[in-house]
Design a protein around this motif. Sequence first.
Motif, PDB file in Angstrom:
ATOM      1  N   ASN A  74      22.527  65.707  39.642  1.00 55.83           N
ATOM      2  CA  ASN A  74      21.100  65.989  39.437  1.00 55.83           C
ATOM      3  C   ASN A  74      20.258  65.417  40.563  1.00 55.83           C
ATOM      4  O   ASN A  74      19.328  66.066  41.074  1.00 55.83           O
ATOM      5  N   ASP A  75      20.564  64.200  40.955  1.00 55.76           N
ATOM      6  CA  ASP A  75      19.830  63.594  42.071  1.00 55.76           C
ATOM      7  C   ASP A  75      20.034  64.399  43.357  1.00 55.76           C
ATOM      8  O   ASP A  75      19.087  64.604  44.140  1.00 55.76           O
ATOM      9  N   GLN A  76      21.247  64.830  43.574  1.00 59.33           N
ATOM     10  CA  GLN A  76      21.530  65.605  44.788  1.00 59.33           C
ATOM     11  C   GLN A  76      20.831  66.958  44.752  1.00 59.33           C
ATOM     12  O   GLN A  76      20.331  67.454  45.770  1.00 59.33           O
ATOM     13  N   GLN A  90      18.018  67.567  43.283  1.00 55.95           N
ATOM     14  CA  GLN A  90      16.598  67.312  43.548  1.00 55.95           C
ATOM     15  C   GLN A  90      16.354  67.122  45.028  1.00 55.95           C
ATOM     16  O   GLN A  90      15.277  67.483  45.555  1.00 55.95           O
ATOM     17  N   ALA A  91      17.316  66.573  45.743  1.00 53.99           N
ATOM     18  CA  ALA A  91      17.133  66.299  47.174  1.00 53.99           C
ATOM     19  C   ALA A  91      17.417  67.529  48.036  1.00 53.99           C
ATOM     20  O   ALA A  91      16.901  67.656  49.145  1.00 53.99           O
ATOM     21  N   LEU A  92      18.226  68.446  47.604  1.00 52.51           N
ATOM     22  CA  LEU A  92      18.594  69.618  48.396  1.00 52.51           C
ATOM     23  C   LEU A  92      17.686  70.797  48.078  1.00 52.51           C
ATOM     24  O   LEU A  92      17.370  71.036  46.900  1.00 52.51           O
ATOM     25  N   TRP A 125      23.589  73.437  47.961  1.00 49.93           N
ATOM     26  CA  TRP A 125      22.896  73.338  46.655  1.00 49.93           C
ATOM     27  C   TRP A 125      23.631  74.122  45.598  1.00 49.93           C
ATOM     28  O   TRP A 125      23.758  73.688  44.450  1.00 49.93           O
TER      29      TRP A 125
END
Length: 483
Positions: free
Chosen positions: A235-237, A239-241, A319
């Motif tokens: 989930n964090d990844q 949000q960042a991509l 993503w």
Amino acid sequence: MLEALIRQRYVFLSVFFTVLALGAVYIFGSHKKYASRMELLVQNARSEQVITAGRSEAPATAAEVSEEEINSEIELLQSADVLDEVIDPGWSKTSPSQRPLDEQQRHEGAVGSLQDNLAVTPIRKSHVISVQLVSRDPHQSTLVLKKLLDVFLQKKLQINHPAGASQLFDQEAERYRLQWQRAEQALSSFQQQNGIVSITEQEGGLQKQLFDADTQLRDANVEISELTHKVTADNDQLQALPSRRPTHETAIPASGSIDQLRTRLSELNLSRTELVSKYKPGDRLILQVDEQIAQVEATLKNMNGSYYAETSTDINPTWQAVEQDLSSTRTRLEGVSGRRHELADQITRLNSRLGNTEEQTQELNALQRRVAETEANYQVYAQKRDESHMTDVLDEHQLLNVAVAQAPTFSLSPVRPRPKKDGLLTFLTAVFLGGFGVFLVENSRSTIADDSELEAVARYPLLASVPVRSRLDANSHVDDLLA
């Protein structure tokens, strides 16, 4: 000693002949006595049956016969029960209150006489008991001794094997056999109702299943924790991509906008010119137009050399991979969570079954102990029953631990009196008692018998001695002198 014997010759001769006379009276005047003799061998060929509550094992080898065992046989042979049956068969079965007084006295006298004439002695350094009975009739001695032997053996049978032992062991063996059978039926019914073949194997299987389920539950917990952290990281990844990325870009000069700005600038300049002709230079309308002209010029200046870019975008593969991995992880997390709940329920059920098995174990162990106890009791009494039946067979064949080494003998040679032996003993006794009488008389006299005694008493030398003459000789000498 010779002088003392001569001095007391009357004492010696009186005692000597008195003893000889008494011996002659005994030898020639007493009744002749005849003896019957038998010998019994005490052995351990058959041990006595011991009636106990426990299991009795027969000894592998016969033990050495002890002195106590030999003395026990001797006392049993001379016991009142045995002698009463020898004198009067069935005497012990009669109540003492039913026996007449004269019959009781006669019986006691006969038993006492039998005891006096019966000699039971162990032969030294052997296991043999010698039994001798003396009476006036040789036939009577042999018959009584045979009867004594029969009564003694019968008494041994009663002691070694009490009456009713076989029936007792038969009844007890049958009773415990039925109890054993009922206990086995109860155990079998319990196992069938609860589906138990072996409680140990069942407990082992449940414990193994419980261990495996607990291990899988711990693995599921670890996997759930891992998947949860992985979902958070995905989930964090995400949000960042960015979800999309540019794939193609086209540059177009901004000529249309510049032309519009130039047209606008021209219009503003014309409008200012008109306003200047109408108004003063510092008028508010003129100032607003000047400000707009400055803005348009600045914008036009900034757009010189500018281009329009046309960009094409597509889905970001990174993503997309992260999003697919997140979806797969969430799906796997749901599956592992479901497996965890199922394992938890399985562990609960296994613990419940194990608890029920522990409760059943107590009941099953109680039933098994009951079966083992009744079987052990049955085996004990079955062995006792077999031993008792074997004892009955041995009793029928008179197989005891006492064997008849020599049957009662019959002899016409009297054992008392024996003229030669008794005459020699009488002569030696007469000599001994006569000498003893002389010794007593010599030690008790207070007179002086010879010169040595007088010299020892007076403590002076003896010069002469006058012999003592008898009164008859003295009277004759006086008559001679008077004549």
